[in-house]
Design an enzyme around this catalytic site. Structure first.
Site, PDB file in Angstrom:
ATOM      1  CB  THR A  42      -1.485  -0.319   1.001  1.00 21.13           C
ATOM      2  OG1 THR A  42      -2.016  -1.387   1.376  1.00 21.13           O
ATOM      3  CG2 THR A  42      -1.445   1.035   1.597  1.00 21.13           C
ATOM      4  CB  CYS A  43       3.447   2.228   2.213  1.00 17.51           C
ATOM      5  SG  CYS A  43       5.192   3.256   2.288  1.00 17.51           S
ATOM      6  CB  CYS A  48       3.536   6.667   2.154  1.00 16.96           C
ATOM      7  SG  CYS A  48       2.464   5.197   3.728  1.00 16.96           S
ATOM      8  CE  LYS A  51      -0.391  11.383   2.168  1.00 16.03           C
ATOM      9  NZ  LYS A  51      -0.151  10.518   2.898  1.00 16.03           N
ATOM     10  CE1 TYR A  99      10.362   0.228  -0.677  1.00 19.51           C
ATOM     11  CE2 TYR A  99       9.085  -1.513   0.282  1.00 19.51           C
ATOM     12  CZ  TYR A  99       9.457  -0.697   0.321  1.00 19.51           C
ATOM     13  OH  TYR A  99       9.264   0.555   1.529  1.00 19.51           O
ATOM     14  CB  ALA A 115       0.405 -17.514  -1.241  1.00 26.58           C
ATOM     15  CE1 TYR A 178      -2.284  10.136  10.421  1.00 28.57           C
ATOM     16  CE2 TYR A 178      -4.183   8.587  11.102  1.00 28.57           C
ATOM     17  CZ  TYR A 178      -3.164   9.478  12.005  1.00 28.57           C
ATOM     18  OH  TYR A 178      -2.388   8.857  12.678  1.00 28.57           O
ATOM     19  CD  GLU A 182      -2.703  12.122   4.871  1.00 30.59           C
ATOM     20  OE1 GLU A 182      -3.193  11.732   3.497  1.00 30.59           O
ATOM     21  OE2 GLU A 182      -1.721  12.228   5.555  1.00 30.59           O
ATOM     22  NE  ARG A 199     -18.716   6.590  12.453  1.00 25.70           N
ATOM     23  CZ  ARG A 199     -17.924   5.729  13.054  1.00 25.70           C
ATOM     24  NH1 ARG A 199     -18.857   5.058  12.755  1.00 25.70           N
ATOM     25  NH2 ARG A 199     -16.603   5.465  13.068  1.00 25.70           N
ATOM     26  CB  ALA A 342       2.849  14.050   9.153  1.00 23.94           C
ATOM     27  CG  HIS A 437      16.013  34.430  14.349  1.00 21.90           C
ATOM     28  ND1 HIS A 437      14.490  34.229  14.730  1.00 21.90           N
ATOM     29  CD2 HIS A 437      16.176  35.479  13.980  1.00 21.90           C
ATOM     30  CE1 HIS A 437      13.746  35.918  14.394  1.00 21.90           C
ATOM     31  NE2 HIS A 437      15.039  36.203  14.050  1.00 21.90           N
ATOM     32  CD  GLU A 442      13.035  31.517  15.686  1.00 20.75           C
ATOM     33  OE1 GLU A 442      14.199  32.184  16.693  1.00 20.75           O
ATOM     34  OE2 GLU A 442      13.330  32.200  14.722  1.00 20.75           O
TER      35      GLU A 442
END
Ligand code: NDP
Length: 448
Positions: A42-43, A48, A51, A99, A115, A178, A182, A199, A342, A437, A442
């Site tokens: 999925t990611c 992720c 997206k 991957y 499988a 989420y 997003e 809802r 996040a 700064h 900061e």
């Protein structure tokens, strides 16, 4: 020891499964991984990664507008969804292949077939071949949950959102978690009229109240419409192809696309779990112990299929801990405390540790420090969008128990701050650190 075809057979080559397979193989195990779709899960394929690339693409809408205040002569710009998605899919292909190569370089045999379990140590592949393994790991992830209602088949989920032929003129998103927030930001920036229905009247349950209120306020200011206490009653397709959405407590809404973002359910179907005697929880997830072991001693499960914390980095940790424990002689358990998270909304939200209300319930005495400020880039851009940072401390010890923020790059900033929360630092220790700064970050060492 009985003679098995493999030491480890992994079902599902997503984030958790790939990590477990690769690490177990690196520890010397003979490993195979079955994946019926694409390596990456999925990611990488529909979560992720694509997206976040859409979020980057969407943000240009505001950047191009703001650039004018910074002296750039920006002509009228067109946005081309097809160009963006083509590049996004190229990137997804690249990562999925990476991957696959990682598994290949670690001598993990990737079997591109469905499988399913036929016993505690046996798996049947779609081709009919039966294989045996000393240990089996299920890492099949989760899929979108679609609420039962007449006409639900007219709706899409985030899986299909990436493949829309064009940005819909009007979209209704069901859910307020989420994915809903997003994609509300993404579609809105690309020019769609977005209505989000939920809802209850709570968005992003689990995040700090003030931070999610700020997101709601900013989203409404941008033009995203919210309808609360609205439960789906049905979707009707009109003669012109548009969709009429009926809900409780509100008038129907007419849109061109409906997207369900109402949570995800573990992929436990067609896995032969019953045949192998693997128990599920009340919510239909695979029940596991702290070592990710199911009630069948040779069968383990990691990631979203176990419904612990549905986040990629958690699945990866679970896969790593499983492989180190079972094949590396390094017993390891995942520490679920202080997991930062996040929401890649516009602007981003991020948080780690206890929210203000959770801390009050748990600790009784808490001290709250906040900074509510307008980032300097927003000031010059004339963008009336304020950031909010909140630090939650134990009232007795001063130890920081939570940090929550909303504002530009909140996720990037929070990752570093999360280390301090995890390490149990105090507000005083933050204050001892000289500010960098001028930055937004900061504010974390200047909180009042
Ligand atoms: P979430 O759990 O975040 O949100 C689900 C939303 O749908 C909530 O508003 C919930 O309401 C509502 N809902 C749930 N069931 C129903 C129902 N039957 N009818 C109507 N509304 C319903 O799920 P998402 O689908 O947004 O995302 C799934 C998971 O994926 C997340 O929990 C997260 O772990 C992961 N994710 C993480 C991301 C990230 O890290 N940035 C990005 C995207 C996904 P209520 O609050 O009332 O329950």
């Amino acid at each position: 020891m009985p003679d098995f075809d493999y030491d480890l057979f992994v079902i599902g080559a997503g984030s958790g499964g790939t990590r477990a397979a690769r690490v177990a193989a690196a520890h010397g195990a003979k490993v195979a991984a079955a994946e019926e779709y694409r390596v990456g899960g999925t990611c990488v394929i529909r979560g992720c990664v694509p997206k976040k690339l859409l979020v980057y693409g969407a943000h240009f809408a505001e950047d191009l507008q703001d650039a004018k205040r910074f002296g750039w002569n920006v002509p009228d710009c067109d946005f081309d969804w097809k160009t963006l998605t083509r590049h996004v899919f190229d990137e997804v292909d690249r990562i999925s292949e990476a991957y696959g190569s990682t598994l290949a370089t670690h001598d993990v045999e990737v079997i591109r077939e469905h499988a399913e379990l036929t016993g505690a140590n046996t798996v049947r592949l779609a081709s009919g071949r039966e294989v045996t393994a000393g240990t089996i790991l299920i890492a099949t992830g989760a899929r979108p949950q679609i609420p039962e209602c007449p006409g639900h088949e007219f709706g899409i989920t985030s899986n299909e959102a990436f493949h829309l032929p064009a940005i819909p003129r009007r979209i209704l998103i069901a859910g307020a978690g989420y994915i809903a927030n997003e994609f509300a930001g993404i579609f809105h920036q690309f020019g769609a009229h977005v209505t989000l229905i939920n809802r209850t009247d709570v968005i992003l349950r689990g995040y700090d109240e003030s931070v999610r209120d700020r997101l709601l306020q900013i989203s409404m200011m941008k033009g995203i419409q919210f309808r609360f206490h609205a439960e789906f009653r049905g979707i009707e397709q009109q003669d012109d192809g548009s969709l009429k959405v009926m809900m409780t407590n509100h008038d129907p809404v007419e849109v061109d696309c409906v997207m369900f973002a109402t949570g995800r359910i573990p992929n436990t179907q067609n896995l032969g779990l019953a045949a192998a005697g693997v128990e599920l929880t009340d919510k239909g997830a695979i029940r596991v112990d702290e070592d990710s072991r199911t009630n069948v001693p040779s069968i383990y499960a990691v990631g979203d299929v176990t419904d612990r914390v549905q986040l990629t980095p958690v699945a990866i940790r679970e896969g790593q801990a499983f492989a180190d424990t079972q094949f590396g002689g390094k017993p390891t358990r995942v520490d679920y405390g202080c997991i930062p998270s996040a929401v890649f909304s516009h602007p981003q939200m991020a948080g780690v540790g206890l929210t203000e209300s959770q801390a009050k319930t748990k600790l009784g005495s808490v001290k709250i420090y906040t900074s509510d400020f307008r980032p300097m880039k927003n000031v010059l851009a004339g963008r009336n969008e304020r950031a909010l940072y909140k630090m939650v401390c134990d009232g007795e010890t001063g130890r920081i128990v939570g940090i929550h923020m909303i504002g530009p790059d909140a996720a990037e900033i929070l990752q570093a701050a999360a280390i301090a929360v995890k390490a149990g630092l105090t507000k005083d220790q933050f204050d001892e650190t000289v500010a960098l700064h001028p930055t937004m970050a900061e504010e974390l060492v200047l909180l009042k």
